[in-house]
Write an enzyme that holds these catalytic residues in place. Sequence first.
Site, PDB file in Angstrom:
ATOM      1  N   GLU A 156      29.374  35.021  47.177  1.00 42.71           N
ATOM      2  CA  GLU A 156      29.845  34.569  48.483  1.00 42.71           C
ATOM      3  C   GLU A 156      29.175  35.339  49.624  1.00 42.71           C
ATOM      4  O   GLU A 156      29.822  35.804  50.550  1.00 42.71           O
ATOM      5  CB  GLU A 156      31.371  34.720  48.581  1.00 42.71           C
TER       6      GLU A 156
ATOM      7  N   ASP B 241      39.121  30.482  40.270  1.00 42.14           N
ATOM      8  CA  ASP B 241      39.562  31.364  41.347  1.00 42.14           C
ATOM      9  C   ASP B 241      41.076  31.395  41.534  1.00 42.14           C
ATOM     10  O   ASP B 241      41.582  30.774  42.463  1.00 42.14           O
ATOM     11  CB  ASP B 241      38.909  30.931  42.665  1.00 42.14           C
TER      12      ASP B 241
ATOM     13  N   GLU C  71      47.360  33.512  47.576  1.00 41.65           N
ATOM     14  CA  GLU C  71      46.357  32.720  48.293  1.00 41.65           C
ATOM     15  C   GLU C  71      46.472  31.233  47.989  1.00 41.65           C
ATOM     16  O   GLU C  71      46.396  30.398  48.892  1.00 41.65           O
ATOM     17  CB  GLU C  71      44.952  33.223  47.919  1.00 41.65           C
TER      18      GLU C  71
HETATM   19  O1  GCW Z   1      39.616  33.715  46.166  1.00 40.86           O
HETATM   20  C1  GCW Z   1      38.448  33.910  46.887  1.00 40.86           C
HETATM   21  C2  GCW Z   1      38.935  34.138  48.263  1.00 40.86           C
HETATM   22  C3  GCW Z   1      38.067  35.076  49.070  1.00 40.86           C
HETATM   23  C4  GCW Z   1      37.823  36.325  48.241  1.00 40.86           C
HETATM   24  C5  GCW Z   1      37.109  35.927  46.962  1.00 40.86           C
HETATM   25  C6  GCW Z   1      36.870  37.106  46.037  1.00 40.86           C
HETATM   26  C7  GCW Z   1      37.623  38.593  48.968  1.00 40.86           C
HETATM   27  O2  GCW Z   1      39.056  32.910  48.912  1.00 40.86           O
HETATM   28  O3  GCW Z   1      38.767  35.369  50.249  1.00 40.86           O
HETATM   29  O4  GCW Z   1      37.101  37.299  48.940  1.00 40.86           O
HETATM   30  O5  GCW Z   1      37.897  35.025  46.253  1.00 40.86           O
HETATM   31  O6  GCW Z   1      37.653  37.267  45.125  1.00 40.86           O
HETATM   32  O7  GCW Z   1      35.915  37.831  46.231  1.00 40.86           O
END
Ligand code: GCW
Length: 718
Positions: free
Chosen positions: A310, A384, A412
């Site tokens: 990311e 995720d 989240e």
């Molecule tokens: O779940 C996703 C989130 C991001 C997060 C990423 C990660 C810290 O949307 O906000 O970043 O995973 O785990 O690195």
Amino acid sequence: MKKEILVILILAGLGLFTPAMADDGYRLWLKYDQITDIAYLKECNKILSGVMITGDSPVISAAHDELIAGLAGMTGSQVTEVSSLKSSGTLVAGTFRSSPVVASLLPDVEPGTIGEEGYIIRSVTMGGKKITVIASEGDRGVLYGVFHLLRLVSMQSPLEDLSITEKPATVLRLLNHWDNLDRSVERGYAGESVWNWHLLPGYISPRYRDYARANASIGINGTVITNVNANALVLTPQYLVKVAALADVMRPYGIKVYLTARFSAPAETGGLATSDPLDPAVARWWKEKASEIYALIPDFGGFLVKANSEGQPGPQNYGRSHADGANMLADAVAPYGGVGMWRAFVYDNNIPVDRAKQAYNEFVPLDGSFRSNVLVQVKNGAVDFQPREPFHPLFGAMPSTPLMMEFQITQEYLGCSTHLVFLAPLFEECLTSDTHAAGPGSDVAKVIDGTLHGHSLTGMAGVANIGSERNWTGHLFGQANWYAFGRLAWQPSLSSATIASEWIRMTLTHDPEIADGISTMMLSSREAAVNYMTPLGLHHIMAEGHHWGPGPWVNRGRPDWTSVYYHRADTIGIGFNRTREGSDAVSQYFPPLNDIFNDPAECPENMLLWFHHVPWDHTMKSGRILWDEMCIRYQEGVNAAEVYGAYWETLNGRIDNAQYEHVRQLLKIQAREARWWKDACLLYFQTFSRRPFPAGVDKPENDLAYYRGLRFYYVPGI
Ligand code: GCW
């Protein structure tokens, strides 16, 4: 009116008669309110009439203070401290080394069996006197033993014949804070960061100590205080003194501080031309940085790194591997006993055929090439932190590398801190999944605790849900998720029901009927959320960016950031084909799971649409067709959320007023949002299925255009 009754009424009117009825949640599960059950109070006073705790380290002092404060609070009287075993009813606590009394009370315990963090709590009789002993080989074990005893008293458990031996199953039990230096918290829904960077190191908020106490009480022994989307500034001298001040508060509670390392720090803040891990100047920079950190924080835990994911920088920017990066950092902290935790959540700039396969593809070839002080930190599932995912295929697939579990405590994808979703069942489901890596019985928990592949460096991390809100977690029941994480990191085989029951008794009530009711609600709440958000293996269909609320129609931008990429709905059916004819993610699992997941008839229905693109008229186990089943599941989720609200209202006047009212309002929001999820998702998917809603499914409150048109601003947590 009789005089006594008048007095009672006046006292009640003044609020002096009823027990504290406005709990703001600050004390978490460590309330230590006075015991109201007279018989139990008597037992307590008899068995714990005097306390003798030996040792003078800061950890033992912390244990001492907690024990005295806890017992005084719960018994309502001052605790007598004694220096010898004169009478019955003494509690003795200490290490075998520092306390000859402890050693003499437990002559059968072989040295080296309990460890520095493990402990024994036992009722013994010596010279006709009844003694309770808490013993460990280390001060931290004594502290954990003290918290265990206080938990027993808080739960009003019998104290007569104790025979408890506890040892943590994992070495590193860490919270991961996704907290930024400006005090914003990524995916945080409980206010600002608990760390007040601006006032540190001069001002030490009392919260820091209470944070440490709470964590120690559930066995958490480390905290990564900064976001994995890291800021190199935290490694500069100006910030390191602040980190050191926090480490000083944590130390007496057995908690080490860790930092996230921004991979490009040498170039960003160190004035180097590159951050290439194989460049000697870069390696030297990190070594010097480590020595600077350890000079300030001698027990610094080490680094956690998110790299090449990311948009975060990493070794691949220089054509190097994850192992090259991890090893360079691990070498820097190795002389001081530090560790490097390298995240497997990789999500690079090339769009993969199937994002769920990426971590496995990148990391399995690196197995065996990491230094001995590196752990690869793997999220519980391959995509995720979704409401339900199959366990990550990396578990079991890297036998030569310690894999550390990463769970997300902050919600989240589970309704932020507005929804009551007890996460222990989610954690438990993952930990008890059989990877079959070394034949049947190769549970994820055995990968994590090191027993499957013989690793001694082990760990579990939980992304914290803690913030500056008075009650720490926003939703009162968010506290239960923090609690559950700690308990499971200590002992992954604990059941969700046991954890719920402990937490309820310490936090909410001792009334067995109410405790049962609340436990039923908690234990079913994760499944309810799965049903009203992503039933039958659906995933990643939430709104864009903030991830709050439904967004199955999201189709803009990077394909693997959209919902349509994951659900693949069309007029034929719905679901991601990960079979051998599809993305072949099933082959990342060991036999027989690869075959089971590959076969729609054998694949567990709760993960069907994760692995298969299934026709709308496919017959499900219930006899219903897929479309009808999906509708019914969404409806069941809504119904459950509504039942929670109705049940909670029956508790009016039977639990603390403030707790009652706080949860009552949030449950109302949850039920409304559950309906919103159902209506929005079903209307959207209906454009593909072109079928009516079956009987028993409520008519949506609005049309699809309405839900698609909703816009939200300033949703917390980004
Ligand atoms: O779940 C996703 C989130 C991001 C997060 C990423 C990660 C810290 O949307 O906000 O970043 O995973 O785990 O690195």
